[in-house]
Design a protein around this motif. Structure first.
Motif, short mmCIF file in Angstrom:
data_model
loop_
_atom_site.label_atom_id
_atom_site.label_comp_id
_atom_site.label_asym_id
_atom_site.label_seq_id
_atom_site.Cartn_x
_atom_site.Cartn_y
_atom_site.Cartn_z
N PRO A 222 -3.92 33.85 -66.09
CA PRO A 222 -4.51 34.60 -64.98
C PRO A 222 -5.15 33.69 -63.94
N LEU A 223 -5.12 34.15 -62.69
CA LEU A 223 -5.85 33.48 -61.62
C LEU A 223 -7.21 34.17 -61.45
N ALA A 224 -8.15 33.46 -60.92
CA ALA A 224 -9.51 33.99 -60.82
C ALA A 224 -9.61 35.03 -59.71
N SER A 225 -10.36 36.08 -59.98
CA SER A 225 -10.69 37.05 -58.94
C SER A 225 -11.88 36.56 -58.14
N ASN A 226 -12.09 37.15 -56.95
CA ASN A 226 -13.26 36.77 -56.16
C ASN A 226 -14.55 37.10 -56.88
N GLN B 72 -9.76 16.28 -89.78
CA GLN B 72 -9.79 14.92 -89.25
C GLN B 72 -9.42 14.85 -87.77
N LYS B 73 -9.03 15.98 -87.19
CA LYS B 73 -8.71 15.99 -85.76
C LYS B 73 -8.85 17.42 -85.26
N ILE B 74 -9.48 17.57 -84.09
CA ILE B 74 -9.61 18.89 -83.45
C ILE B 74 -9.19 18.75 -82.00
N ASP B 75 -8.21 19.55 -81.61
CA ASP B 75 -7.82 19.67 -80.20
C ASP B 75 -8.37 20.98 -79.69
N LEU B 76 -9.18 20.88 -78.65
CA LEU B 76 -9.82 22.07 -78.09
C LEU B 76 -9.11 22.43 -76.79
N VAL B 77 -8.73 23.70 -76.65
CA VAL B 77 -8.11 24.21 -75.41
C VAL B 77 -8.89 25.45 -75.00
N TRP B 78 -9.36 25.47 -73.74
CA TRP B 78 -10.12 26.66 -73.32
C TRP B 78 -9.75 27.06 -71.89
N LEU B 79 -9.82 28.38 -71.67
CA LEU B 79 -9.51 28.98 -70.37
C LEU B 79 -10.79 29.55 -69.79
N THR B 80 -11.07 29.26 -68.52
CA THR B 80 -12.30 29.73 -67.89
C THR B 80 -12.03 30.94 -67.00
N SER B 81 -13.11 31.59 -66.60
CA SER B 81 -13.01 32.74 -65.70
C SER B 81 -12.52 32.34 -64.32
N TRP B 82 -12.54 31.04 -64.01
CA TRP B 82 -11.99 30.56 -62.75
C TRP B 82 -10.51 30.23 -62.86
N GLY B 83 -9.90 30.55 -64.00
CA GLY B 83 -8.48 30.31 -64.19
C GLY B 83 -8.12 28.89 -64.53
N GLU B 84 -9.10 28.09 -64.94
CA GLU B 84 -8.82 26.69 -65.30
C GLU B 84 -8.53 26.57 -66.79
N LEU B 85 -7.57 25.74 -67.13
CA LEU B 85 -7.27 25.44 -68.52
C LEU B 85 -7.66 23.99 -68.79
N HIS B 86 -8.45 23.78 -69.84
CA HIS B 86 -8.96 22.44 -70.17
C HIS B 86 -8.60 22.09 -71.61
N THR B 87 -8.56 20.79 -71.88
CA THR B 87 -8.36 20.31 -73.24
C THR B 87 -9.35 19.19 -73.53
N SER B 88 -9.64 19.03 -74.82
CA SER B 88 -10.51 17.94 -75.27
C SER B 88 -10.13 17.63 -76.71
N GLN B 89 -10.25 16.37 -77.12
CA GLN B 89 -9.84 15.97 -78.46
C GLN B 89 -10.98 15.25 -79.18
N PHE B 90 -11.02 15.45 -80.51
CA PHE B 90 -12.04 14.82 -81.36
C PHE B 90 -11.32 14.31 -82.62
N HIS B 91 -11.67 13.09 -83.03
CA HIS B 91 -10.92 12.42 -84.09
C HIS B 91 -11.82 11.94 -85.21
N GLY B 92 -11.25 11.86 -86.42
CA GLY B 92 -11.89 11.22 -87.54
C GLY B 92 -13.03 12.02 -88.15
N ASP B 93 -13.90 11.32 -88.90
CA ASP B 93 -15.03 11.99 -89.57
C ASP B 93 -16.03 12.56 -88.57
N ASP B 94 -16.01 12.08 -87.33
CA ASP B 94 -16.91 12.61 -86.31
C ASP B 94 -16.33 13.79 -85.55
#
Length: 931
Positions: free
Chosen positions: A545-549, A601-623
């Motif tokens: 989706p694209l963001a509404s006003n 041991q690994k987490i890939d995060l994907v999230w969609l915002t109300s402004w229609g943006e899609l983001h990713t972030s990665q976390f590795h290992g014991d942390d």
């Protein structure tokens, strides 16, 4: 165009000739008729039928015709009689329709116009029809409501015919004063009075009703419009009932350039090719000195008998004005983009042979010849429906540059006209956010390239290539290792999920796309990649989706958030290399098996915002887990609404249990911990592998710390908790450690004693009045003396401290057993009542001074006899132990317990746990001496 004027009344008298007026009117009527005929020829069959039918639908109220509301709905168009062809069109859709010709005593509707791109070079099969219906100003409220209902029903009928029809109801005075109503996605509203009127006069087609009086005011009387038009009416050169006066297009105010640019920029991301031409026109009009409005040029040509429709085409008028401006500015690249935009707007494909020739095609052919385009350019543009991602990326880059340039121009204009910026602050904010969300590049943000540039970017097949040292890439088609390097990748990335999210967001990846995988990673598999792609489709349905006003008017909120766990990772790879296989009934994925292995041991995060943006972030290992938890809080701390969150795992190792385990943690944080942390201090504890992680909120600020094992955890828990603070153990962590049973008895201001037998030892937990928890461990021994000594110790110490603080004594400590019930693995809690201890079992007490070395300041008392390093030498501990054993009634050598402890130089408000920790150290020394 420069217009000179002397006395306006004298000028107005010049040229007032009925014969000339008749000729001018005839010329405008003929141009209008020719434009309408052009429109019919260019329109689709259903669109042409609807255009023919529109005047009849408004002229009569008939139950069989589309738009029927009731007989009282305002109707009857001025100076209109339906043609035989129109009546046949009415009969075609409503066989029961019969037209009754009768003289109307009053005309409720003055005029019906089409305006915009309709009938111009810019009109295509995808163009909307914009209709202005002018009604008499004295309609009642109910009559107007009925008219609006009819407009909605006619628009709905048009939609059923495949035509997008927008009807705007207005009075003559509303148009003249610029009261067009609120701005919408299809209408620029009252903020662009002169711009909209300028567009109307050069593009309008009169379908039925009164003609615009503007037609009859010569262009040289432009500055004397009001006086001249008044003379036309008062001296009866024209009849008032035959004309309608919307006023003149005079100097366009700065506010309208501002508003027009703002509106076009807002539309640009939905229709970029249409908007870039209109945005350039705003720049043309904003020049100093301002050029004449295009409507005046349009009128001048008709007055000079230049009535060839190609010279009057509204879109060509815009294009030629923009072309002159950009050539003067030396912006040839932008001009080339606008030429492509105009070409694509027509929907005509010049590289293909037409079935029949038409005026739009001939006119476009002339333009293209002037531009000097080679056939290859036409072929490329005509293949737009087959454009793929490489072409779209290049086109988007050019569109983005133009749109950003227009945005910068608008911002500069706003700085020069601060009052306009202040009046339009909300719209400016929304625009900045819209451009930021759509065009801005940021790390981790998935760039979406297809701004309505191409209709379909999907690929029938894609190959994912993973190289351990070089990240991964995606290729068009199916390939094997021997074919690598022969084709340029569509996209490179450091992470597979980021790559899949990019193909998904840009719709290269569809549910029909076949996937292939070439990977150096033994943990990667095609099945896993296919599952991940399916999970993306299920959780983030296409198109994104694209963001509404409305959404852009507020800060961005996370709406959907997906965790992809262990993508391309085998969490037991090290054990496998050692030839070991971990099998256990302890199935907690965060502390698996007896050795408490952390399987995440690994987490890939994907999230969609109300402004229609899609983001990713990665976390590795014991942390990975603690870093993810911190990121999760950072994303959600400012928003009230809870996002939809889902954990996914497609690895071959315990995928479902891993996903479910992380889902449990996330749900607990979202629904319990995060809301609580907004109002009170919170400590949240989670077991990870052999250690633990604690999330702590103080004044809504999050800090995160890790400990290596249970010993370090117990040192944390031994510190008092402030009364307002909530200590929360993650559900499975609490159950595994029995802490849920202990802390469910938590009552600040009381003491609780818990014990359990674990194989060859006894664990004693003390939860004190400040919620500090201390663990003391003893070898498996006789239980009664141990518990009695503990009870006596707690009473003695707490009573003394309460007296020193001037507070009443605490209740007698409660005692509970942590035990298994009926063979169940789940621990149960059982209350015990303790009898007072015998003197011999609690005969040992101690005193010491805070801040001094323990052995140096420690003094022991066994009944009336004292033992210390100073008085008894190095073996004073052994001497004290031997004295305790002599006093015991039973000969068993069970441990020595301390029954009382006095510590000097400590604050009065120190909690009992402090004394318990000191007791633990002293007893370790004594029992070492005993052994």
């Amino acid at each position: 165009m420069t217009v000179h004027s002397r006395d306006p009344h004298a000028d107005a008298d010049e040229g007032l000739d009925r014969k000339v007026l008749a000729q001018v009117r005839k010329r405008f009527v003929q141009v209008n008729r020719d434009k309408l005929e052009r429109l019919r020829r260019a329109a689709r069959e259903r669109e042409a039928d609807l255009i023919d039918l529109l005047p009849l639908l408004w002229h009569v109220n008939h139950p069989s015709l589309p738009g029927w509301v009731d007989y009282d709905t305002p109707c009857s168009l001025s100076d209109y009689t339906p043609t035989q062809a129109t009546l046949l069109a009415g009969k075609k859709i409503a066989k029961a329709f019969e037209y009754e010709r009768r003289a109307a005593l009053r005309r409720d509707l003055y005029a019906l116009f089409l305006m915009g791109s309709t009938g111009s070079l810019g009109h295509s099969g995808e163009s909307d029809l914009d209709v202005w219906l002018i009604y008499r100003p004295d309609l009642s409220h109910d009559a107007l409501q009925s008219l609006q209902e009819k407009a909605q029903r006619i628009s709905k009928y048009a939609e059923q015919q495949g035509v997008a029809l927008h009807v705007y109801l207005m009075t003559e005075e509303q148009v003249r004063s610029g009261a067009f109503g609120p701005m919408s996605s299809e209408h620029s509203g009252s903020t662009q009075h002169m711009l909209l009127l300028d567009e109307f006069y050069r593009s309008a087609i009169l379908l039925a009703g009164r003609s615009p009086l503007w037609w009859l005011v010569p262009p040289e009387q432009h500055l004397n419009y009001a006086v001249y038009s008044e003379r036309l009416l008062t001296q009866r050169f024209v009849k008032a009932g035959e004309y309608i006066d919307f006023g003149n297009v005079v100097d366009i105010p700065a506010g309208e350039f501002f508003s027009g640019t703002l509106w076009q920029l807002n539309k640009s991301l939905d229709a970029p090719y249409k908007s870039v031409l209109k945005l350039a026109l705003m720049e043309v009009y904003a020049q100093l000195p301002p050029p004449p409005p295009l409507s005046l040029i349009y009128k001048s040509r008709i007055y000079h008998n230049q009535t060839a429709l190609d010279d009057l085409d509204p879109y060509l008028l815009i294009y030629h004005a923009v072309e002159r401006h950009l050539i003067e500015q030396g912006q040839l690249a932008r001009l080339d983009l606008i030429r492509r935009a105009l070409y694509l707007k027509t929907g005509i494909k010049l590289s293909q042979s037409p079935r029949v020739s038409d005026w739009q095609r001939d006119l476009l052919q002339k333009l293209v010849k002037q531009w000097g385009w080679p056939r290859s350019t036409l072929q490329m543009l005509d293949q737009r429906r087959y454009w793929k991602i490489e072409t779209v990326i290049n086109e988007r880059q050019q569109l983005s540059e133009v749109l950003n340039q227009s945005a910068r121009t608008l911002q500069q204009f706003a700085r020069q006209h601060s009052d306009l910026a202040e009046q339009n602050q909300q719209e400016l904010t929304i625009l900045r956010r819209k451009l930021f969300a759509t065009l801005e590049k940021r790390p981790g943000k998935i760039e979406r390239h297809n701004l309505h540039i191409a209709p379909d970017l999907s690929e029938s097949a894609l190959t994912i290539v993973e190289r351990n040292s070089e990240g991964c890439e995606i290729l068009r088609g199916l390939h094997d290792k021997q074919q690598l390097g022969k084709e340029r990748p569509l996209k490179r990335s450091n992470d597979l999920i980021e790559l899949l999210a990019w193909t998904h967001a840009n719709e290269l990846l569809s549910r029909r796309t076949r996937l292939a995988l070439i990977s150096d990673n033994p943990a990667a598999s095609l099945a896993e990649a296919a599952t991940l792609a399916r999970d993306l489709f299920d959780f983030f349905p296409q198109p994104l989706p694209l963001a509404s006003n409305e959404a852009l008017d507020a800060p961005a909120q996370v709406q959907k958030l997906a965790l992809f766990i262990n993508v391309g990772v085998d969490p037991m790879a090290e054990l496998s290399r050692q030839g070991l296989q971990l099998v256990s009934s302890q199935t907690d994925a965060l502390a698996y098996g007896a050795s408490h292995e952390l399987l995440v041991q690994k987490i890939d995060l994907v999230w969609l915002t109300s402004w229609g943006e899609l983001h990713t972030s990665q976390f590795h290992g014991d942390d990975a887990v603690p870093e993810f938890l911190g990121k999760l809080h950072a994303l959600l701390e400012a928003q009230k609404a809870k996002p939809q969150v889902q954990a996914f795992c497609a690895s071959p190792i315990r995928a479902r249990s891993i996903a479910n385990r992380m889902q449990l943690v996330v749900d607990e944080l979202l629904h319990e911990v995060f809301p609580l942390a907004k109002h009170a201090p919170v400590r949240y504890l989670l077991r990870l592998g052999k250690g633990f992680v604690e999330l702590q909120w103080e004044e809504q600020q999050l800090s995160l710390r890790r400990c290596a094992d249970i010993t370090e955890l117990m040192s944390w828990l031994a510190e008092p908790i402030t009364p307002a603070c909530e200590l929360i153990f993650e559900q499975q962590t609490a159950r595994a450690l029995d802490f849920d049973l202990i802390y469910c008895q938590r009552r600040q201001g009381s003491l609780q004693l818990f014990y359990r037998r674990v194989l060859e030892r006894i664990d004693i937990f003390v939860l004190d009045e400040a919620d500090a928890l201390v663990l003391c461990q003893y070898p498996n021994t006789e239980l009664k003396p141990l518990l009695q000594a503990w009870q006596q110790f707690l009473v003695q110490v707490s009573d003394r401290q309460r007296r020193l603080s001037g507070l009443p004594p605490l209740p007698t400590p409660d005692c509970f057993e942590l035990c298994s019930s009926n063979g169940e693995q789940r621990t149960q809690l059982r209350r015990l009542e303790l009898t007072p201890a015998t003197p011999e079992s609690w005969a040992l007490s101690a005193s010491l001074q805070a801040g001094k070395p323990l052995r140096q300041s420690l003094q022991l008392q066994v009944q009336q006899q004292e033992f210390s390093l100073l008085d008894n030498g190095e073996d004073f501990l052994s001497q004290a132990v031997q004295q305790v054993l002599r006093l015991r009634q039973q000969p068993e050598r069970y441990p020595v317990y301390l029954s009382d402890l006095i510590i000097t130089d400590v604050p009065f408000d120190v909690s009992t746990a402090y004394f318990v920790r000191q007791k633990k150290q002293i007893e370790e020394l004594l029992n070492s001496a005993l052994n």
